[in-house]
Design an enzyme around this catalytic site. Structure first.
Site, PDB file in Angstrom:
ATOM      1  N   ASN A   9      80.643  53.434 -20.281  1.00  0.00           N
ATOM      2  CA  ASN A   9      79.583  53.324 -21.284  1.00  0.00           C
ATOM      3  C   ASN A   9      80.273  53.173 -22.636  1.00  0.00           C
ATOM      4  O   ASN A   9      80.734  54.158 -23.209  1.00  0.00           O
ATOM      5  CB  ASN A   9      78.710  54.591 -21.239  1.00  0.00           C
ATOM      6  CG  ASN A   9      77.673  54.604 -22.341  1.00  0.00           C
ATOM      7  OD1 ASN A   9      77.447  53.598 -23.011  1.00  0.00           O
ATOM      8  ND2 ASN A   9      77.032  55.754 -22.540  1.00  0.00           N
ATOM      9  N   HIS A  47      69.782  57.803 -21.628  1.00  0.00           N
ATOM     10  CA  HIS A  47      71.007  58.475 -22.081  1.00  0.00           C
ATOM     11  C   HIS A  47      70.641  59.531 -23.129  1.00  0.00           C
ATOM     12  O   HIS A  47      69.731  59.319 -23.941  1.00  0.00           O
ATOM     13  CB  HIS A  47      71.976  57.450 -22.672  1.00  0.00           C
ATOM     14  CG  HIS A  47      73.317  58.044 -22.937  1.00  0.00           C
ATOM     15  ND1 HIS A  47      73.573  58.773 -24.069  1.00  0.00           N
ATOM     16  CD2 HIS A  47      74.438  58.072 -22.195  1.00  0.00           C
ATOM     17  CE1 HIS A  47      74.825  59.216 -24.017  1.00  0.00           C
ATOM     18  NE2 HIS A  47      75.371  58.796 -22.889  1.00  0.00           N
ATOM     19  N   GLU A 107      74.482  64.482 -16.790  1.00  0.00           N
ATOM     20  CA  GLU A 107      75.250  64.522 -18.034  1.00  0.00           C
ATOM     21  C   GLU A 107      74.764  65.685 -18.886  1.00  0.00           C
ATOM     22  O   GLU A 107      73.798  65.537 -19.655  1.00  0.00           O
ATOM     23  CB  GLU A 107      75.061  63.218 -18.820  1.00  0.00           C
ATOM     24  CG  GLU A 107      75.643  62.002 -18.142  1.00  0.00           C
ATOM     25  CD  GLU A 107      76.164  60.986 -19.165  1.00  0.00           C
ATOM     26  OE1 GLU A 107      77.291  60.535 -18.989  1.00  0.00           O
ATOM     27  OE2 GLU A 107      75.469  60.687 -20.141  1.00  0.00           O
TER      28      GLU A 107
END
Ligand code: PGA
Length: 257
Positions: free
Chosen positions: A9, A103, A172
């Site tokens: 990323n 994200h 994450e």
């Protein structure tokens, strides 16, 4: 390490297509080193403006077979007036195969709600792109299970079991992402504990029999990548900062291939 996916990323880096090429040239030089064939499965998610360039760089024979193109975001609609957005059909035409959804930087820094994340997830599925759905708690406190479960419920609302099986889920923890002040990587054991919470909740609410569904992301670097990837249930890593640092990224690749 066979069958492990390394997703880069790049976030808002690098600053030019020439620098993007430098990163990919070093990957290519590494792949082309004499010796046994490198078993790698790589995804590169550059900023939108470099997607076409990166698509061309990835077409060279040594990279073509082991790498795919990813996007960092997708518009929630396919055909609407949405200033600044890039639609699923546009990504499809550029040869994009994966797209990062939800994200934490988009959720927490840019105010993307679970509802919007849910729409973007559906846009990716509708356009046959593989969603890499980011799920993670802000704080590792008493209530972290509940916050993961709530986030999953809202993110995947209205998504069928069949569609869910097309997704990859990147655990994450927000507190472990390198861009956050005081970030520290999670450790493989507690990452696994969280992945089990996610998996448990998913299998309670959807029918999933897919393996190879979970990635870990959050300050992954050459010192810890192997520790995370050696867990059977961690099928890959989502690498941010370290993926735009050529030396560090090649080090990660050399440790796992
Ligand atoms: P990091 O980023 O590796 O720089 O912590 C990971 C991510 O944000 O996906």
């Amino acid at each position: 390490m066979k069958d492990k996916l390394i997703v880069s990323n790049w976030k808002m880096k690098p600053n030019s297509a020439a620098e993007a090429q430098e990163i990919l040239d070093s990957v290519r030089s590494y792949i082309e080193l004499p010796g046994p064939e490198k078993e790698l499965d790589l995804v590169f998610c550059p900023p939108f403006i470099f997607i076409e360039d990166v698509a061309k760089f990835l077409a060279v024979p040594s990279l073509a077979g082991i790498s795919s193109l990813g996007a960092q975001d997708i518009a929630e609609e396919d055909n609407a007036a949405l200033t600044g957005e890039i639609s699923g059909p546009m990504l499809q035409k550029l040869g994009v195969r994966y797209v990062i959804i939800g994200h934490s930087e988009r959720r927490w820094k840019l105010g993307e709600s679970d509802e919007v994340v849910n729409k973007k997830l559906k846009a990716a599925l509708r356009n046959n792109l593989i969603p890499i759905v980011c799920i993670g708690e802000k704080e590792r406190d008493q209530g972290f299970n509940k916050s993961l479960e709530d986030q999953i419920a809202r993110t995947f609302e209205g998504v069928s079991s069949e569609e869910l099986q097309k997704c990859l889920i990147a655990y994450e923890p927000v507190w472990a992402i390198s861009s956050n002040p005081g970030a520290r990587p999670d450790n493989p054991e507690s990452a696994l504990e969280s992945i089990e919470v996610i998996e448990g909740y998913l299998s309670l609410n959807w029918q999933i029999n897919k393996r190879n569904m979970f990635l870990y992301g959050g300050s992954v670097n050459s010192k810890n990548a192997v520790d995370f990837l050696s867990k059977e249930k961690i099928n890959g890593v989502l690498v941010g900062g370290a993926s735009v640092n050529k030396e560090e990224f090649i080090k990660i690749l050399s440790l796992i291939s």
